[in-house]
Design a protein around this motif. Sequence first.
Motif, PDB file in Angstrom:
ATOM      1  N   ALA A   1    -111.030 -47.425  61.129  1.00  0.00           N
ATOM      2  CA  ALA A   1    -110.645 -46.549  60.015  1.00  0.00           C
ATOM      3  C   ALA A   1    -109.133 -46.650  59.854  1.00  0.00           C
ATOM      4  CB  ALA A   1    -111.057 -45.106  60.278  1.00  0.00           C
ATOM      5  N   ASN A   2    -108.655 -46.940  58.655  1.00  0.00           N
ATOM      6  CA  ASN A   2    -107.211 -47.156  58.462  1.00  0.00           C
ATOM      7  C   ASN A   2    -106.471 -45.838  58.253  1.00  0.00           C
ATOM      8  OD1 ASN A   2    -108.289 -46.635  55.943  1.00  0.00           O
ATOM      9  ND2 ASN A   2    -106.893 -48.000  54.855  1.00  0.00           N
ATOM     10  N   THR A   3    -106.651 -44.925  59.200  1.00  0.00           N
ATOM     11  CA  THR A   3    -105.983 -43.633  59.127  1.00  0.00           C
ATOM     12  C   THR A   3    -105.901 -43.032  60.518  1.00  0.00           C
ATOM     13  OG1 THR A   3    -106.031 -41.430  58.107  1.00  0.00           O
ATOM     14  CG2 THR A   3    -108.135 -42.386  58.745  1.00  0.00           C
ATOM     15  N   SER A   4    -105.088 -42.014  60.660  1.00  0.00           N
ATOM     16  CA  SER A   4    -105.033 -41.261  61.905  1.00  0.00           C
ATOM     17  C   SER A   4    -106.221 -40.310  61.966  1.00  0.00           C
ATOM     18  CB  SER A   4    -103.711 -40.490  61.996  1.00  0.00           C
ATOM     19  OG  SER A   4    -102.626 -41.388  62.047  1.00  0.00           O
ATOM     20  N   LEU A   5    -106.448 -39.747  63.137  1.00  0.00           N
ATOM     21  CA  LEU A   5    -107.597 -38.849  63.345  1.00  0.00           C
ATOM     22  C   LEU A   5    -107.072 -37.439  63.567  1.00  0.00           C
ATOM     23  CD1 LEU A   5    -110.660 -38.632  63.675  1.00  0.00           C
ATOM     24  CD2 LEU A   5    -110.396 -39.188  66.085  1.00  0.00           C
ATOM     25  N   TYR A   6    -107.316 -36.569  62.604  1.00  0.00           N
ATOM     26  CA  TYR A   6    -106.834 -35.191  62.712  1.00  0.00           C
ATOM     27  C   TYR A   6    -107.787 -34.268  61.960  1.00  0.00           C
ATOM     28  CZ  TYR A   6    -104.841 -35.600  57.978  1.00  0.00           C
ATOM     29  OH  TYR A   6    -104.667 -35.777  56.621  1.00  0.00           O
TER      30      TYR A   6
ATOM     31  N   LEU B   1    -114.172 -48.635  69.067  1.00  0.00           N
ATOM     32  CA  LEU B   1    -113.359 -47.971  68.041  1.00  0.00           C
ATOM     33  C   LEU B   1    -111.978 -48.618  68.033  1.00  0.00           C
ATOM     34  CD1 LEU B   1    -114.289 -44.231  68.758  1.00  0.00           C
ATOM     35  CD2 LEU B   1    -115.408 -45.837  67.204  1.00  0.00           C
ATOM     36  N   ASP B   2    -111.631 -49.261  66.922  1.00  0.00           N
ATOM     37  CA  ASP B   2    -110.318 -49.898  66.798  1.00  0.00           C
ATOM     38  C   ASP B   2    -109.289 -48.845  66.401  1.00  0.00           C
ATOM     39  OD1 ASP B   2    -108.188 -51.571  66.491  1.00  0.00           O
ATOM     40  OD2 ASP B   2    -108.826 -52.379  64.561  1.00  0.00           O
ATOM     41  N   PHE B   3    -108.349 -48.549  67.307  1.00  0.00           N
ATOM     42  CA  PHE B   3    -107.332 -47.521  67.059  1.00  0.00           C
ATOM     43  C   PHE B   3    -105.998 -48.125  66.621  1.00  0.00           C
ATOM     44  CE2 PHE B   3    -108.060 -43.019  68.733  1.00  0.00           C
ATOM     45  CZ  PHE B   3    -109.361 -43.012  68.269  1.00  0.00           C
ATOM     46  N   THR B   4    -106.009 -49.367  66.168  1.00  0.00           N
ATOM     47  CA  THR B   4    -104.749 -49.983  65.727  1.00  0.00           C
ATOM     48  C   THR B   4    -104.067 -49.186  64.618  1.00  0.00           C
ATOM     49  OG1 THR B   4    -105.623 -52.164  66.305  1.00  0.00           O
ATOM     50  CG2 THR B   4    -103.695 -52.109  64.866  1.00  0.00           C
ATOM     51  N   PRO B   5    -104.801 -48.708  63.573  1.00  0.00           N
ATOM     52  CA  PRO B   5    -104.124 -47.974  62.495  1.00  0.00           C
ATOM     53  C   PRO B   5    -103.815 -46.519  62.833  1.00  0.00           C
ATOM     54  CG  PRO B   5    -106.222 -48.970  61.768  1.00  0.00           C
ATOM     55  CD  PRO B   5    -106.218 -48.940  63.252  1.00  0.00           C
ATOM     56  N   VAL B   6    -104.278 -46.027  63.983  1.00  0.00           N
ATOM     57  CA  VAL B   6    -104.130 -44.601  64.305  1.00  0.00           C
ATOM     58  C   VAL B   6    -102.714 -44.330  64.797  1.00  0.00           C
ATOM     59  CG1 VAL B   6    -104.964 -42.715  65.755  1.00  0.00           C
ATOM     60  CG2 VAL B   6    -106.581 -44.394  64.843  1.00  0.00           C
ATOM     61  N   ASN B   7    -102.009 -43.445  64.101  1.00  0.00           N
ATOM     62  CA  ASN B   7    -100.630 -43.095  64.467  1.00  0.00           C
ATOM     63  C   ASN B   7    -100.546 -41.812  65.283  1.00  0.00           C
ATOM     64  OD1 ASN B   7     -99.424 -45.287  63.069  1.00  0.00           O
ATOM     65  ND2 ASN B   7     -99.691 -44.202  61.142  1.00  0.00           N
ATOM     66  N   PHE B   8    -101.499 -40.908  65.092  1.00  0.00           N
ATOM     67  CA  PHE B   8    -101.487 -39.666  65.858  1.00  0.00           C
ATOM     68  C   PHE B   8    -102.900 -39.088  65.895  1.00  0.00           C
ATOM     69  CE2 PHE B   8    -101.004 -38.184  61.531  1.00  0.00           C
ATOM     70  CZ  PHE B   8    -101.743 -37.014  61.485  1.00  0.00           C
ATOM     71  N   VAL B   9    -103.136 -38.228  66.888  1.00  0.00           N
ATOM     72  CA  VAL B   9    -104.407 -37.519  67.034  1.00  0.00           C
ATOM     73  C   VAL B   9    -104.074 -36.075  67.381  1.00  0.00           C
ATOM     74  CG1 VAL B   9    -106.553 -37.343  68.345  1.00  0.00           C
ATOM     75  CG2 VAL B   9    -105.620 -39.588  67.817  1.00  0.00           C
TER      76      VAL B   9
END
Length: 705
Positions: free
Chosen positions: A501-506, A606-614
Motif C-alpha cells: 500500500a503506497n501510504t503510511s498506516l494510521y 507486507l511491503d512496508f517500503t512506502p510506509v513513513n510512520f505508524v
Amino acid sequence: KCDIGLNCSSKKAKSHLYSFLPILKWLPRYPVKEYLLGDIISGISTGVMQLPQGLAYALLAAVPPVFGLYSSFYPVFLYTFFGTSKHISIGTFAVISMMVGGVAVRQVPDEVISVGYNSTNTTDASDYYSLRDDKRVQVAVTLAFLSGIIQLCLGFLRFGFVAIYLTEPLVRGFTTAAAVHVFTSQLKYLLGVKTSRYSGPLSVVYSLAAVFSKITTTNIAALIVGLTCIVLLLIGKEINLRFKKKLPVPIPMEIIVVIIGTGVSAGMNLTESYGVDVVGKIPQGLSAPAVPEIQLIPAIFIDAVAIAIVGFSMAVSMAKIFALKHGYTIDGNQELIALGICNSVGSFFQSFPITCSMSRSLVQESTGGKTQIAGALSSVMVLLVIVAIGYLFEPLPQTVLAAIVMVNLKGMFKQFGDVAHFWRTSKIELAIWVVAFVASLFLGLDYGLLTAVAFAMITVIYRTQRPQYRILGQIPDTDIYCDVEEYEEVKEYPGIKIFQANTSLYFANSESYTSALKKKTGVDPCAILAARKKAQKKHAREVKKANKVKKKATNDVEASVKHEIANDGLPVNGKFAYVDAGVQDGSPDELEHFVEPKTNIHSLILDFTPVNFVDSVGAKTLKSVIKEYKEVGVCVCIASCSGPVMNELTRLNFFDNTVTRELLFHSIHDAVLACQVKDRSASQTLYLLENNTTHFKQKLCCPHV
C-alpha cells in the motif's frame, strides 16, 4: 584546551555572521572585471522597470505613488546585504500590493473618512483625500512591519519549510485570481471614472458593477491615452520576446511610455483641459523615519500572516529557479530573514510589503546580472528619482500606470492554460487550482488563500485514505518485485502473496488497509473461521447420525452407510474428507484438516517500503492482522521496514511473545526466500503426517490388510 575552545567558538561565530550577512562572504571575492559590467547594465535595466512599476503598484496598494518609490528603494537596498539569491529583483509586486490595498481599504473605507466633509468644497475634498491617504499609508506601513516580524520569527525558528504548503497549483490558481482582482481594480483608472474601491468577499463583482454603472462618464482622453500605452507596451514586449537573442538589452518600454505620457500630459495640460487624473505631488527627498502604529496590529494580524507567507513563497520559488539554472544554492531560512528585515526596517521609512517581482527578476537575469550588486544599482536609480527628479513625474496620467499594470498581468492570465494541463495530468491538482482560483476570486485574496490551503490539506488526507493497493510479483531471475496487474512478465510465487500500500498506516486508513488486504489476497480470516465452525458443526452432526445408524443396522447396512457418508463429504481444496464410522468423535486434528482454507496461500508478505510512520491504531491493526492470519495457517511477514518505523513499533509495544522481530525482513526477496524454506519444511512434515494418517485409516477400515 582553552585555545581549542576559543578557536571553535570563533569559527562558529564567524559562520553565524556569514550566514546572517551573506555579503561578507561573496563581496570580498567579487570578480570586478568579469561581473561589474554585467551588473551595471542589469542594474540600470532593472531600475528603469522598477521606477514605473513602483509608481503603478502604489495605486494597487491604495497609497500615493511616492510610497511605491520608497518601497522600491529601501527594501531593495537592504536585500543586497542579507539575501542569498543573486538574481531575483526585490520590490513592489502586483499580488502583494493588491493584498495590501484590500486591507487598507477595509480598515479605512471611503465612507468613514467622508463623514464631516462637504464634497462640493474643493478645500474639503483635498483634505478628505489627504486624510484618507495618510490613514491608509499607516495601515500599509504597519502591515509591512508586522509581516516582516512574522518572517523574521519564522526564519530564526528555521521554519523555511512553510512554503511547501503552498503547492504550485495553489499558487498559480491564487495568482491568477489575483490578476483578475488587479485588472478589475485598474479599469476605473483606464476609463477615468470615479468609483469607490471595494475589498473583501465579492469585491470583484462590486467593482465591476460600480465601473459599468458609471461607464457613461468615461473620460475619452484618459481611455485613448491608456489604450495607446497598452498597445505600445504589448508591441515592445513582443519585440523583446522575438528578438531576445539579438537585442543586447530589452527595450525599456515601460519607462518610455512613462516619459511619453508625462510629456504629453504636461504639454497638452490634460488635467485642466480634459480632466485626466494624474499622479500629483511627489515630495522631493526622503521622508524622516517614523514608528508604525502598533495599535493596528490586532486588526491586521491574519492579513500580515498571509502576506508574509505568500511573499516568501513567491521569492523563494523564483530564487530556486535561478539557483538551479546557475549552479548555486540558496538558504530558505536566510531568505525569510532577509525579507523580514526588508519589510520590518523598510516600514520605518514608509514602505509597504514587498517581495520578488517575476518580470523584473527575468530582466535582471537576462541582461547579465551576476550578483546582488545589480539590485543595489537599481535601488540607487530609484533613489536618484526620489531625491532629484521625482517632481518631473507629477503630470503623469494615472491611466498610463494602469496600462503598465494591466500589461504586466499578461503572464498571469496565461495561467488559465493550467486547467487543460492539470486535466490531463492530475484531477486532484486541477481541483486545488480551481478551488484556489474561485475562492480567491469571490472570497477575497485573504480568505481565498486560507480556503485554498485548507482544501490542499484535505486532498492530502484524501490521498492517504484512498491509496493504491497492489499485489507484487517477481521479475524472473531478479530480486525486483512489481505490480502483477501492470506487468505481464511478473510472476507470483505459489502460496505467497506480497501486498503493498503506497501510504503510511494510521488511524484514518487502517480500516481500508485491512479491507484491501483481504480483497487483494483473496483470504479473509474471519470468513474462513466462520466457515470452519459451520463445517465442524455439520461434520459433528453427520458423525453422530452415522453412529446411530451403525447401532441399528447390520454389517452390510453399516458398510453402505460408510460408503454414502464418504461420498457426501464436503470438498476442501478439491479433496474429500473421509469419515470413519468406527470413530465416535472426530479428533481436533482431523476436524482441522477437514476445514483447512480453500486457498493454497501459506505466507503473506507486507511491503512496508512506502510506509513513513505508524501510529497506535495502525500498530494495533497490524498486530490484529498477523494474529488473524496465523489462526488460518497463513504466516505474515513484514519487509523493508525503515528504522524510524521500527522504532515507532517498538515504542508502541508492538513486539511480544506472539509477534516477534523474526517477522521482519530487510527486503521483499529475503522474506520470499524465508517463506519458501519454511514452506518446504512444513510440506515435508505434512507429507509424513498424511502418510501415517492414511495407513492408520486403512488399518481401521480393513483390519486384515
